[in-house]
Design a protein around this motif. Sequence first.
Motif, PDB file in Angstrom:
ATOM      1  N   ILE A  28      39.233  24.423  23.458  1.00  0.00           N
ATOM      2  CA  ILE A  28      40.169  23.926  22.416  1.00  0.00           C
ATOM      3  C   ILE A  28      40.341  23.420  21.410  1.00  0.00           C
ATOM      4  N   GLY A  29      41.763  23.791  20.647  1.00  0.00           N
ATOM      5  CA  GLY A  29      42.441  23.722  19.274  1.00  0.00           C
ATOM      6  C   GLY A  29      43.259  24.381  19.266  1.00  0.00           C
ATOM      7  N   ASP A  30      43.300  24.872  18.372  1.00  0.00           N
ATOM      8  CA  ASP A  30      44.390  26.110  18.133  1.00  0.00           C
ATOM      9  C   ASP A  30      44.835  26.916  17.420  1.00  0.00           C
ATOM     10  N   TRP A  31      44.303  29.026  18.145  1.00  0.00           N
ATOM     11  CA  TRP A  31      44.442  30.237  17.956  1.00  0.00           C
ATOM     12  C   TRP A  31      45.251  30.590  17.398  1.00  0.00           C
ATOM     13  N   ASP A  32      44.936  31.359  16.206  1.00  0.00           N
ATOM     14  CA  ASP A  32      45.377  32.415  15.910  1.00  0.00           C
ATOM     15  C   ASP A  32      44.868  33.432  16.092  1.00  0.00           C
ATOM     16  N   TRP A  53      47.699  30.350  20.414  1.00  0.00           N
ATOM     17  CA  TRP A  53      47.764  29.777  21.705  1.00  0.00           C
ATOM     18  C   TRP A  53      46.839  28.593  21.059  1.00  0.00           C
ATOM     19  N   HIS A  54      46.979  27.532  21.521  1.00  0.00           N
ATOM     20  CA  HIS A  54      47.253  25.879  22.210  1.00  0.00           C
ATOM     21  C   HIS A  54      46.567  25.824  23.399  1.00  0.00           C
ATOM     22  N   ASN A  55      45.135  24.939  23.408  1.00  0.00           N
ATOM     23  CA  ASN A  55      43.796  24.714  23.955  1.00  0.00           C
ATOM     24  C   ASN A  55      44.217  23.664  24.275  1.00  0.00           C
ATOM     25  N   SER A  56      44.504  22.185  25.368  1.00  0.00           N
ATOM     26  CA  SER A  56      44.293  20.988  25.030  1.00  0.00           C
ATOM     27  C   SER A  56      43.761  20.821  26.565  1.00  0.00           C
ATOM     28  N   TRP A  57      42.772  19.702  26.210  1.00  0.00           N
ATOM     29  CA  TRP A  57      42.670  18.352  27.552  1.00  0.00           C
ATOM     30  C   TRP A  57      44.130  18.119  27.624  1.00  0.00           C
ATOM     31  N   ILE A  58      43.733  18.214  29.404  1.00  0.00           N
ATOM     32  CA  ILE A  58      44.747  17.336  29.870  1.00  0.00           C
ATOM     33  C   ILE A  58      43.908  16.341  31.019  1.00  0.00           C
ATOM     34  N   ARG A 108      40.884  40.889  35.049  1.00  0.00           N
ATOM     35  CA  ARG A 108      39.323  40.430  34.440  1.00  0.00           C
ATOM     36  C   ARG A 108      39.176  40.143  33.486  1.00  0.00           C
ATOM     37  N   GLU A 109      39.497  38.935  33.063  1.00  0.00           N
ATOM     38  CA  GLU A 109      39.582  38.447  31.365  1.00  0.00           C
ATOM     39  C   GLU A 109      38.093  38.148  30.657  1.00  0.00           C
ATOM     40  N   ARG A 110      37.867  38.957  29.631  1.00  0.00           N
ATOM     41  CA  ARG A 110      35.300  38.544  29.410  1.00  0.00           C
ATOM     42  C   ARG A 110      35.432  37.561  28.033  1.00  0.00           C
ATOM     43  N   TYR A 111      35.875  36.365  28.180  1.00  0.00           N
ATOM     44  CA  TYR A 111      35.573  35.677  26.378  1.00  0.00           C
ATOM     45  C   TYR A 111      33.953  36.043  26.318  1.00  0.00           C
ATOM     46  N   PHE A 112      33.995  36.681  24.987  1.00  0.00           N
ATOM     47  CA  PHE A 112      32.594  36.679  24.553  1.00  0.00           C
ATOM     48  C   PHE A 112      32.415  36.795  23.048  1.00  0.00           C
ATOM     49  N   ASP A 113      31.066  36.781  22.118  1.00  0.00           N
ATOM     50  CA  ASP A 113      31.274  36.276  20.641  1.00  0.00           C
ATOM     51  C   ASP A 113      31.608  35.362  20.183  1.00  0.00           C
ATOM     52  N   ILE A 114      30.966  34.122  21.222  1.00  0.00           N
ATOM     53  CA  ILE A 114      31.630  32.727  21.266  1.00  0.00           C
ATOM     54  C   ILE A 114      30.766  32.413  19.941  1.00  0.00           C
ATOM     55  N   GLN A 115      31.980  31.651  19.000  1.00  0.00           N
ATOM     56  CA  GLN A 115      30.910  31.301  17.951  1.00  0.00           C
ATOM     57  C   GLN A 115      31.984  30.062  17.546  1.00  0.00           C
ATOM     58  N   PRO A 116      31.908  29.343  17.299  1.00  0.00           N
ATOM     59  CA  PRO A 116      32.902  27.567  16.144  1.00  0.00           C
ATOM     60  C   PRO A 116      34.340  27.969  16.084  1.00  0.00           C
ATOM     61  N   ASP A 117      34.478  29.099  15.039  1.00  0.00           N
ATOM     62  CA  ASP A 117      35.704  28.627  14.933  1.00  0.00           C
ATOM     63  C   ASP A 117      35.984  30.894  15.054  1.00  0.00           C
ATOM     64  N   SER A 118      35.648  31.365  16.048  1.00  0.00           N
ATOM     65  CA  SER A 118      35.870  32.392  16.714  1.00  0.00           C
ATOM     66  C   SER A 118      35.436  32.521  17.711  1.00  0.00           C
ATOM     67  N   PHE A 119      36.375  34.186  18.938  1.00  0.00           N
ATOM     68  CA  PHE A 119      36.038  34.545  20.381  1.00  0.00           C
ATOM     69  C   PHE A 119      36.836  35.373  20.529  1.00  0.00           C
ATOM     70  N   ARG A 120      36.106  36.513  20.635  1.00  0.00           N
ATOM     71  CA  ARG A 120      36.597  37.498  21.411  1.00  0.00           C
ATOM     72  C   ARG A 120      37.337  37.571  23.444  1.00  0.00           C
ATOM     73  N   MET A 121      38.330  38.408  22.900  1.00  0.00           N
ATOM     74  CA  MET A 121      38.415  38.598  24.305  1.00  0.00           C
ATOM     75  C   MET A 121      38.535  39.846  25.000  1.00  0.00           C
ATOM     76  N   SER A 122      38.008  39.863  26.296  1.00  0.00           N
ATOM     77  CA  SER A 122      39.061  42.094  26.157  1.00  0.00           C
ATOM     78  C   SER A 122      39.738  41.813  28.017  1.00  0.00           C
ATOM     79  N   ALA A 123      39.759  42.256  28.851  1.00  0.00           N
ATOM     80  CA  ALA A 123      40.228  42.162  30.096  1.00  0.00           C
ATOM     81  C   ALA A 123      40.011  43.946  30.610  1.00  0.00           C
ATOM     82  N   CYS A 142      40.375  35.974  18.618  1.00  0.00           N
ATOM     83  CA  CYS A 142      41.144  34.745  18.555  1.00  0.00           C
ATOM     84  C   CYS A 142      39.801  33.989  17.008  1.00  0.00           C
ATOM     85  N   THR A 143      41.301  33.779  16.380  1.00  0.00           N
ATOM     86  CA  THR A 143      40.345  32.607  15.343  1.00  0.00           C
ATOM     87  C   THR A 143      41.360  31.481  15.321  1.00  0.00           C
ATOM     88  N   ARG A 144      39.998  30.327  14.900  1.00  0.00           N
ATOM     89  CA  ARG A 144      40.511  28.855  14.987  1.00  0.00           C
ATOM     90  C   ARG A 144      41.877  28.916  13.690  1.00  0.00           C
TER      91      ARG A 144
END
Length: 195
Positions: free
Chosen positions: A58-62, A81-86, A156-171, A190-192
């Motif tokens: 959730i939040g905005d990501w560069d 990337w703009h991610n929100s609860w709906i 297949r997308e893999r979200y990994f190295d998940i940190q409070p202000d960043s994460f990585r993704m590979s496909a 992805c950087t918050r």
Amino acid sequence: MQKLTALLAATLIACGINSAASAQTASPPIIYQPDPDSPIGARNTEAPEQTQQLDFLIGDWDVAIVIHPPEGEDISYTARWHNSWIVNGYAVMQEWRGPYATGVEMRSFNPETGRWEGHNYYTFRKTWTESAGEFVDGEFIIDTQDVGPNGPFIGRERYFDIQPDSFRMSATRSEDGGATWSSITYEMLCTRVRD
């Protein structure tokens, strides 16, 4: 990936054609969207417990993305990337804004299947695709059913190295129903965005 490479080339060609055409014809209609950012919202405390798994998104990501085509040099660019609860905090919407495509992914947790289920729509596809995913060892894995030049495939997308202000993704992708998988087709950092 061949489709994406062709899309990039077609986009560049179309930009040149549109520029020349607009000098001779009327301008295309303007799509009015004064504020593209939907409210971030909050996760509903009455949603299934597993819903909190996507709090990290959730939040905005560069986004810094690198595409690895099967042939030729890598393609690098940035996106937002703009991610929100709906849906009253029961589902997540991911709005992608990049130079080659815009799109949206909507997903929610299904307690009956124990999986995250979703639908995706991107401008380069112009149709909805279905996705399903789950958390495995602290990583979020999403499989999307799609159709490419060679027929149906699984992305297949893999979200990994998940940190409070960043994460990585590979496909990666499979054109044989998941029996074998390609090498990495694209990867992202992805950087918050902090206001």
